[in-house]
Write a protein that holds these residues in place. Structure first.
Motif, mmCIF file in Angstrom:
data_model
loop_
_atom_site.group_PDB
_atom_site.id
_atom_site.type_symbol
_atom_site.label_atom_id
_atom_site.label_comp_id
_atom_site.label_asym_id
_atom_site.label_seq_id
_atom_site.Cartn_x
_atom_site.Cartn_y
_atom_site.Cartn_z
ATOM 1 N N LEU A 261 0.854 -1.187 0.000
ATOM 2 C CA LEU A 261 0.000 0.000 0.000
ATOM 3 C C LEU A 261 0.889 1.236 0.000
ATOM 4 O O LEU A 261 1.874 1.299 0.738
ATOM 5 C CB LEU A 261 -0.914 -0.020 1.231
ATOM 6 C CG LEU A 261 -1.889 1.138 1.441
ATOM 7 C CD1 LEU A 261 -3.134 0.643 2.156
ATOM 8 C CD2 LEU A 261 -1.254 2.269 2.250
ATOM 9 N N ARG A 262 0.534 2.212 -0.828
ATOM 10 C CA ARG A 262 1.320 3.446 -0.892
ATOM 11 C C ARG A 262 0.409 4.607 -1.275
ATOM 12 O O ARG A 262 -0.373 4.512 -2.218
ATOM 13 C CB ARG A 262 2.456 3.309 -1.903
ATOM 14 C CG ARG A 262 3.435 4.482 -1.892
ATOM 15 C CD ARG A 262 4.572 4.249 -2.879
ATOM 16 N NE ARG A 262 5.581 5.278 -2.768
ATOM 17 C CZ ARG A 262 6.595 5.243 -1.927
ATOM 18 N NH1 ARG A 262 6.734 4.208 -1.123
ATOM 19 N NH2 ARG A 262 7.480 6.210 -1.879
ATOM 20 N N PHE A 263 0.521 5.709 -0.523
ATOM 21 C CA PHE A 263 -0.295 6.894 -0.790
ATOM 22 C C PHE A 263 0.480 8.114 -0.318
ATOM 23 O O PHE A 263 1.083 8.101 0.749
ATOM 24 C CB PHE A 263 -1.636 6.798 -0.054
ATOM 25 C CG PHE A 263 -2.539 7.967 -0.297
ATOM 26 C CD1 PHE A 263 -3.239 8.088 -1.485
ATOM 27 C CD2 PHE A 263 -2.685 8.960 0.661
ATOM 28 C CE1 PHE A 263 -4.076 9.168 -1.717
ATOM 29 C CE2 PHE A 263 -3.515 10.045 0.445
ATOM 30 C CZ PHE A 263 -4.214 10.148 -0.754
ATOM 31 N N GLU A 264 0.467 9.166 -1.118
ATOM 32 C CA GLU A 264 1.270 10.335 -0.768
ATOM 33 C C GLU A 264 0.586 11.616 -1.217
ATOM 34 O O GLU A 264 -0.007 11.679 -2.296
ATOM 35 C CB GLU A 264 2.653 10.223 -1.412
ATOM 36 C CG GLU A 264 3.621 11.317 -0.999
ATOM 37 C CD GLU A 264 5.025 11.056 -1.501
ATOM 38 O OE1 GLU A 264 5.885 11.941 -1.315
ATOM 39 O OE2 GLU A 264 5.260 9.974 -2.079
ATOM 40 N N THR A 265 0.637 12.646 -0.360
ATOM 41 C CA THR A 265 0.156 13.984 -0.686
ATOM 42 C C THR A 265 1.231 14.980 -0.260
ATOM 43 O O THR A 265 2.319 14.593 0.174
ATOM 44 C CB THR A 265 -1.164 14.304 0.044
ATOM 45 O OG1 THR A 265 -0.901 14.450 1.447
ATOM 46 C CG2 THR A 265 -2.202 13.221 -0.178
ATOM 47 N N ASP A 266 0.909 16.256 -0.341
ATOM 48 C CA ASP A 266 1.869 17.280 0.083
ATOM 49 C C ASP A 266 2.073 17.284 1.598
ATOM 50 O O ASP A 266 3.095 17.768 2.086
ATOM 51 C CB ASP A 266 1.392 18.667 -0.360
ATOM 52 C CG ASP A 266 1.399 18.821 -1.870
ATOM 53 O OD1 ASP A 266 2.171 18.082 -2.522
ATOM 54 O OD2 ASP A 266 0.636 19.659 -2.385
ATOM 55 N N ASP A 267 1.094 16.766 2.340
ATOM 56 C CA ASP A 267 1.152 16.828 3.802
ATOM 57 C C ASP A 267 1.663 15.552 4.456
ATOM 58 O O ASP A 267 2.243 15.599 5.534
ATOM 59 C CB ASP A 267 -0.230 17.148 4.375
ATOM 60 C CG ASP A 267 -0.709 18.528 3.969
ATOM 61 O OD1 ASP A 267 0.144 19.430 3.882
ATOM 62 O OD2 ASP A 267 -1.919 18.698 3.738
ATOM 63 N N TYR A 268 1.443 14.414 3.831
ATOM 64 C CA TYR A 268 1.838 13.173 4.483
ATOM 65 C C TYR A 268 2.082 12.069 3.458
ATOM 66 O O TYR A 268 1.696 12.166 2.294
ATOM 67 C CB TYR A 268 0.786 12.728 5.505
ATOM 68 C CG TYR A 268 -0.609 12.584 4.950
ATOM 69 C CD1 TYR A 268 -1.021 11.406 4.338
ATOM 70 C CD2 TYR A 268 -1.524 13.634 5.052
ATOM 71 C CE1 TYR A 268 -2.294 11.270 3.836
ATOM 72 C CE2 TYR A 268 -2.806 13.505 4.550
ATOM 73 C CZ TYR A 268 -3.190 12.321 3.948
ATOM 74 O OH TYR A 268 -4.459 12.192 3.445
ATOM 75 N N LYS A 269 2.721 11.012 3.936
ATOM 76 C CA LYS A 269 3.012 9.849 3.101
ATOM 77 C C LYS A 269 2.702 8.587 3.900
ATOM 78 O O LYS A 269 3.103 8.460 5.054
ATOM 79 C CB LYS A 269 4.477 9.856 2.671
ATOM 80 C CG LYS A 269 4.873 8.651 1.830
ATOM 81 C CD LYS A 269 6.284 8.789 1.277
ATOM 82 C CE LYS A 269 7.310 8.765 2.371
ATOM 83 N NZ LYS A 269 8.696 8.765 1.842
ATOM 84 N N ILE A 270 1.973 7.673 3.287
ATOM 85 C CA ILE A 270 1.628 6.405 3.928
ATOM 86 C C ILE A 270 2.130 5.268 3.049
ATOM 87 O O ILE A 270 1.926 5.270 1.839
ATOM 88 C CB ILE A 270 0.103 6.261 4.117
ATOM 89 C CG1 ILE A 270 -0.436 7.381 5.003
ATOM 90 C CG2 ILE A 270 -0.238 4.907 4.733
ATOM 91 C CD1 ILE A 270 -1.949 7.367 5.142
ATOM 92 N N ASN A 271 2.799 4.322 3.654
ATOM 93 C CA ASN A 271 3.165 3.107 2.931
ATOM 94 C C ASN A 271 3.193 1.945 3.905
ATOM 95 O O ASN A 271 3.323 2.133 5.115
ATOM 96 C CB ASN A 271 4.511 3.264 2.210
ATOM 97 C CG ASN A 271 5.652 3.483 3.179
ATOM 98 O OD1 ASN A 271 6.080 2.565 3.866
ATOM 99 N ND2 ASN A 271 6.144 4.712 3.252
ATOM 100 N N GLY A 272 3.041 0.761 3.385
ATOM 101 C CA GLY A 272 3.026 -0.418 4.237
ATOM 102 C C GLY A 272 2.349 -1.574 3.546
ATOM 103 O O GLY A 272 2.358 -1.675 2.311
ATOM 104 N N TYR A 273 1.706 -2.426 4.348
ATOM 105 C CA TYR A 273 1.099 -3.643 3.816
ATOM 106 C C TYR A 273 -0.213 -3.905 4.537
ATOM 107 O O TYR A 273 -0.351 -3.641 5.731
ATOM 108 C CB TYR A 273 2.053 -4.827 3.993
ATOM 109 C CG TYR A 273 3.352 -4.626 3.256
ATOM 110 C CD1 TYR A 273 3.507 -5.041 1.938
ATOM 111 C CD2 TYR A 273 4.415 -3.972 3.871
ATOM 112 C CE1 TYR A 273 4.690 -4.820 1.255
ATOM 113 C CE2 TYR A 273 5.601 -3.750 3.198
ATOM 114 C CZ TYR A 273 5.732 -4.176 1.890
ATOM 115 O OH TYR A 273 6.900 -3.940 1.214
ATOM 116 N N ILE A 274 -1.175 -4.446 3.782
ATOM 117 C CA ILE A 274 -2.492 -4.734 4.335
ATOM 118 C C ILE A 274 -2.987 -6.044 3.735
ATOM 119 O O ILE A 274 -2.597 -6.417 2.622
ATOM 120 C CB ILE A 274 -3.472 -3.573 4.038
ATOM 121 C CG1 ILE A 274 -4.739 -3.689 4.872
ATOM 122 C CG2 ILE A 274 -3.799 -3.497 2.550
ATOM 123 C CD1 ILE A 274 -5.575 -2.418 4.868
ATOM 124 N N SER A 275 -3.834 -6.750 4.462
ATOM 125 C CA SER A 275 -4.304 -8.048 3.985
ATOM 126 C C SER A 275 -5.423 -7.893 2.969
ATOM 127 O O SER A 275 -6.136 -6.885 2.945
ATOM 128 C CB SER A 275 -4.796 -8.892 5.165
ATOM 129 O OG SER A 275 -5.878 -8.251 5.816
#
Length: 223
Positions: free
Chosen positions: A121-135
């Motif tokens: 999983l990966r998501f990014e904007t100007d304010d934050y960034k999220i990455n990792g793994y999900i089932s």
């Protein structure tokens, strides 16, 4: 006992907590120079041995060790640049070499087969960034186990993120099971309480979340 040494120092320091025999007295810490390897070693031994009244509140060895694992796993997971070794009753339970990636550390802790069921999983904007793994939806679980959220490399419990993931899972599972038999107990469970397995890293700017959060505070609230 905690023994810690910086790489550039000749010796380290040992912090020892000694229990007193007086009921009113508190545990007395002592700090003194000590020979040590680079890094930090934490030793838990003979807890409350001098205070039977407190010792009776301890659970079984297996339960208390599970609490240690609950602390060890998220810290080891989010710091792949650090070597971790967990020893229990003189037996090495986990030895994790430093220098790997977040992905490799999760696989090492949980097993390659378990890791192979997760989705990046990966998501990014100007304010934050999220990455990792999900089932995937078909691997939803009954209990809130295997849910780790890290904000700026700190393990936290954020109910907003947990609820968002669970809500999204509910919608996906409803679509997945659409047209299938609802009589199956597994299907009924998924429809009733789907909980995703997730390992998420989130990096935010200082003014986007609680900046003065105490180091021991796990609950995290967005402002």
């Amino acid at each position: 006992m905690i023994i810690s040494k910086l790489q550039e120092r000749i010796h380290g320091y040992a912090l020892t907590l000694k229990e007193t025999h007086h009921k009113e007295a508190h545990t007395t810490p002592t700090i003194k120079p000590s020979a040590a390897n680079d890094g930090t070693t934490i030793v838990c031994k003979n807890l409350f041995s001098n205070i039977p009244a407190r010792q009776k509140f301890l659970k079984s060895d297996a339960v208390e060790f599970s609490h240690i694992l609950d602390t060890f796993i998220p810290l080891a997971m989010i710091h792949p640049e650090t070597e971790f070794t967990l020893t229990h009753n003189h037996k090495i339970i986990n030895r994790l070499e430093r220098g790997g990636s977040f992905r490799a550390r999760i696989a090492e802790l949980l097993g390659k087969h378990f890791f192979s069921t997760l989705i990046p999983l990966r998501f990014e904007t100007d304010d934050y960034k999220i990455n990792g793994y999900i089932s995937a939806p078909e691997h939803a679980q009954e209990k809130s186990k295997h849910q780790h959220i890290f904000i700026n490399k700190r393990p936290v419990k954020d109910f907003l993120i947990l609820k968002a993931c669970k809500t999204a899972f509910s919608n996906l599972i409803a679509e997945l099971l659409n047209g299938q038999s609802k009589a199956c107990s597994r299907h009924s469970l998924l429809l009733r309480s789907p909980i995703p397995i997730q390992y998420l890293r989130m990096n935010r700017k200082a003014n986007s979340s609680t900046a003065n959060q105490p180091p021991t505070e796990l609950l995290h609230l967005f402002l």
